[in-house]
Design an enzyme around this catalytic site. Structure first.
Site, PDB file in Angstrom:
ATOM      1  NE  ARG A 129      -3.909  -2.191   0.497  1.00 58.03           N
ATOM      2  CZ  ARG A 129      -4.914  -2.231   1.354  1.00 58.03           C
ATOM      3  NH1 ARG A 129      -5.138  -1.200   2.157  1.00 58.03           N
ATOM      4  NH2 ARG A 129      -5.694  -3.292   1.419  1.00 58.03           N
ATOM      5  CG  HIS A 159      -1.453  -0.998   6.959  1.00 58.46           C
ATOM      6  ND1 HIS A 159      -2.801  -1.025   7.241  1.00 58.46           N
ATOM      7  CD2 HIS A 159      -1.343  -0.458   5.714  1.00 58.46           C
ATOM      8  CE1 HIS A 159      -3.482  -0.532   6.201  1.00 58.46           C
ATOM      9  NE2 HIS A 159      -2.622  -0.191   5.267  1.00 58.46           N
ATOM     10  CB  CYS A 246      -7.334   0.761  11.499  1.00 59.69           C
ATOM     11  SG  CYS A 246      -6.119  -0.530  11.437  1.00 59.69           S
TER      12      CYS A 246
HETATM   13  N1  GLY Z   1      -9.616  -3.792   5.072  1.00 62.65           N
HETATM   14  C1  GLY Z   1      -8.617  -2.866   5.398  1.00 62.65           C
HETATM   15  C2  GLY Z   1      -7.747  -2.595   4.256  1.00 62.65           C
HETATM   16  O1  GLY Z   1      -7.433  -3.534   3.539  1.00 62.65           O
HETATM   17  O2  GLY Z   1      -7.354  -1.497   3.981  1.00 62.65           O
END
Ligand code: GLY
Length: 252
Positions: A129, A159, A246
């Site tokens: 990400r 993350h 989160c």
């Molecule tokens: N479900 C959290 C994400 O993948 O960003």
């Protein structure tokens, strides 16, 4: 202290999943857990600014990924998952009264869940990400304020903050299978219990810690160090690959 949170989307069942199998999600239970999370923040003297549901954005409860809030500025991210890119607009609107806004732009991608700030050091996990272009942009944005941004390789988790978070300015809680403990050699390292791999995610709220239920051995290690820990059940949100960090953007 303030926290931005957002009500759970009715479409949460369709959330992104990267390292997890899809399981049936009980939306009512998830909402109850989210309300208990908001309430725990309030009881820790946080003013909670709860944004309304964005029904069409399945992951939008996970507000942490849309922005980074520093004492001086806020940085609006460009989330790595395309389905999450629309989440940033309303977060920018919510933060605008509180901070000058700076933006991460393409070709950079960045999820706030990959960013761990400890004092003037900002660690960015190079995950599916978040990329090195984001590290460079973030460094440019934050240099005037004296921050140093470090890009870190990481293991098979969503993350960076799935793998490591800070207990205070001098110590981190870390799962050594997902991030190399040597990268944090300047800190006291507390390891998650081997049977509690998801136990590395904790939120600092003033001098207290907010922590998910289900990690009793790791919790005992944290408490033995003298930390005050408030435990909340996040089990339903965990099915959407979320955890305590989160669900809020905390700032002074
Ligand atoms: N479900 C959290 C994400 O993948 O960003």
């Amino acid at each position: 202290m303030k926290a931005i949170t957002r009500a759970i989307s009715s479409a949460m069942q369709d959330c992104e999943l990267t390292h997890m199998e899809r399981q049936a999600l009980d939306l009512n239970r998830a909402r109850q857990q989210h309300e208990a999370y908001n309430q725990a923040l309030r009881e820790l003297a946080v003013e909670v600014i709860e944004l309304p549901e964005q029904a069409e954005l399945a992951d939008s409860v996970f507000v942490e990924d849309a922005a980074l809030v520093f004492d001086e500025v806020a940085v609006i991210t460009l989330p790595g998952a395309e389905s999450r890119r629309q989440e940033t607009r309303s977060i920018a609107e919510a933060l605008a009264p509180h901070r000058q806004l700076l933006y991460i732009t393409t070709p950079a991608i960045l999820d706030g869940g990959d960013v761990l700030s400890i004092g003037k050091n900002v660690y960015v996990g190079l995950s599916s990400r978040s990329n090195s272009e984001a590290v460079a942009q973030l460094q440019e944005h934050l240099r005037p304020f004296g921050y140093t941004v470090h890009g870190l390789e990481m293991g098979q988790c969503l993350h960076l903050k799935t793998a490591v978070t800070a207990l205070d300015d001098k110590s981190v809680l870390l799962n050594p299978d997902w991030v190399d403990a040597a990268l944090f050699s300047g800190y006291d390292v507390v390891r998650t219990h081997p049977e509690e791999p998801f136990g590395a995610n904790v939120v600092r709220v003033g001098s207290s810690l907010l922590y998910g239920a289900g990690y009793p051995n790791t919790l005992a290690s944290i408490e033995a160090l003298g930390h005050t820990v408030r435990v909340v059940d996040m089990s339903e949100l965990a099915k959407a690959e979320g955890a305590v960090t989160c669900c809020s953007l905390l700032f002074k």
